[in-house]
Motif scaffolding. Sequence first.
Motif, mmCIF file in Angstrom:
data_model
loop_
_atom_site.group_PDB
_atom_site.id
_atom_site.type_symbol
_atom_site.label_atom_id
_atom_site.label_comp_id
_atom_site.label_asym_id
_atom_site.label_seq_id
_atom_site.Cartn_x
_atom_site.Cartn_y
_atom_site.Cartn_z
ATOM 1 N N ILE A 16 33.812 70.877 44.131
ATOM 2 C CA ILE A 16 33.399 70.554 42.759
ATOM 3 C C ILE A 16 34.377 71.175 41.758
ATOM 4 N N GLY A 17 34.777 72.403 42.022
ATOM 5 C CA GLY A 17 35.745 73.070 41.150
ATOM 6 C C GLY A 17 37.059 72.326 41.090
ATOM 7 N N TYR A 18 37.533 71.864 42.247
ATOM 8 C CA TYR A 18 38.807 71.132 42.293
ATOM 9 C C TYR A 18 38.717 69.834 41.498
ATOM 10 N N ILE A 19 37.663 69.074 41.725
ATOM 11 C CA ILE A 19 37.534 67.752 41.100
ATOM 12 C C ILE A 19 37.378 67.864 39.581
ATOM 13 N N PHE A 20 36.457 68.705 39.152
ATOM 14 C CA PHE A 20 36.109 68.733 37.727
ATOM 15 C C PHE A 20 36.949 69.737 36.923
ATOM 16 N N TYR A 21 37.007 70.977 37.380
ATOM 17 C CA TYR A 21 37.752 71.962 36.597
ATOM 18 C C TYR A 21 39.258 71.736 36.714
ATOM 19 N N GLY A 22 39.713 71.427 37.928
ATOM 20 C CA GLY A 22 41.134 71.136 38.102
ATOM 21 C C GLY A 22 41.565 69.921 37.294
ATOM 22 N N GLY A 23 40.725 68.883 37.279
ATOM 23 C CA GLY A 23 41.030 67.685 36.489
ATOM 24 C C GLY A 23 41.047 67.973 35.002
#
Length: 577
Positions: A16-23
């Motif tokens: 979830i961190g990769y998808i949303f925060y990284g994006g």
Amino acid sequence: MSAILILVIALALLAIGYIFYGGWLAKQWGVDPTRETPAHTSYDGKDFVPANPAVLMGHHFSSIAGAGPINGPILASVFGWVPVFLWVVIGGIFFGAVHDFGSLFASIRHNGGSIGEVIKSNMGVRSQRLFTIFALLVLILVIASFTAVVAGTFMSEGPVFTVGRANVSEHASTATTSLLFIVIAFIFGFFVYRKNAKIGPATVIGIIGIIAIVAIGLNVGVNLGRTFWVLFIAVYVMVASLLPVWMLLQPRDYLSSFLLYGMMIIAVVGIVGSNMKVVLPAFTSFNPSAGQYLFPTLFITVACGAVSGFHSLIGSGTTSKQLDSEKDAKVIGYGAMIVESALAIISLIAVGIVFNKVDAGGGDVFKLAAPPTIFAGGIATAVATMFGGVADASNPVYDTVYTLLTLAVSVFALTSLDSGTRLARYMFAELFVKEGEKPEDIKGVRGFFAKPFVSTLIMVVIGCGMGFLGLNQIWGVFGAANQLLAGIAMLAVAAWLGNIGKNNKMFYVPMTFMLVATGTSLIMTIIDKIKAVIAGAAAWGDWFQMLWSVGLIVLAAILVVEGIQVLAKGKKEEAKA
């Protein structure tokens, strides 16, 4: 606590961190896939070389991972699994991955320059010189630490060559496979980059080659002592750091990443298939008299599993020079750190599985076995249990998995070692090269020290020489120095983003926290060593840790003050606008 539940929750949160925060970070910073990267604009066929994203991901991941996400969480498990779990997940998403992604992206926008170059452009030449000296002190510790680790896992006694599974020790097996790995990397690089072989078929053949050399390593051992291996490592990293990246660095790291991926797959299958419990307590009673302060010790000890300054040197030192497109910056910069945090969680589960078994031998798990051994034993126990066998060396499944995992950890320590040496070469030369100059065109003393061969030789002699003296005293200051570097790197990226009018607020909390935690740790070290000196009980290692810590904290303090001034100036200009 169920090991499966811990694993699933961690992987879900990290994803979830990769998808949303990284994006979100990519949008805030203005990542532009249409913009040419330094690998194209400054192509030189040696350091600036566009790499296939999969190959570059392998290089970057192998280089930043090393043995850190295995050693750190296992050592930190003295605080219980909950504190380590929370720090790895929260730290990985909001600290480490932001740090790695930001460092890589800042370097790309500074023509593939190091974090030192980012600092020079945004904080001035003086700050850049101070940072370069600071980073070199850290890199010397990296070279020394991993030289000690690799030499320790390679050394063995007996006839030079031993044959037969029953006659080959774990260390001799690791040494054989690691040597053959270098040969395979050369072959892979030659066919992919000089014969234009397609990456897909070449990868399949490369993986088959890995399986073959592992099989050979399990049955043929090279038995040589510590002194030989330290000298061998010194020569190897010297040569490796001077060769073009396509010849050894890229292919070796790419292929070795499959060992790491395979290790993680085996671990996940074993954890899920065995459905074992984590017997490590959720919390343990802390023992300040033994240095077990939750703050700052936990946040320094976990290291690479949550955040690591060494990653900023890799991202801005080698990875940024090989990035084919900015669209790959998120998956390589942010994504590799997320995968490393997942590996740290697996390491935590591994020690949790065997905690009672190992602890039964004397009350202190870490006096009985090194973290890589605990990691291998935990995962091998899970896999053996899954197949209904006993979890000891008499079980072929346990024995094979245990050996393979120990081997994999050693291979990754070696990749971090030669990547660190190449970075040391870059940064040492930066001290003697002025704006617009090329090392080969500089005359006199500056020209001598700026030469790649000379700068590499100096760093190798100092680093490997210290590594020969032993790991314990070096590691005592390496963790804090590495994490302090992360705080300074985040400060540099924040200053750059502020100067170009981009959002840099995501750096404020992690930057401040890491600077305070590491500064506290170094001050505690200095006080302890001064007490040892006054009591007349100081050995050379105590003097080393004290003096090195003083030097690091003075350099860091100056850089932090100057960085804060730059940030404050940017805020004033923004307010006026």
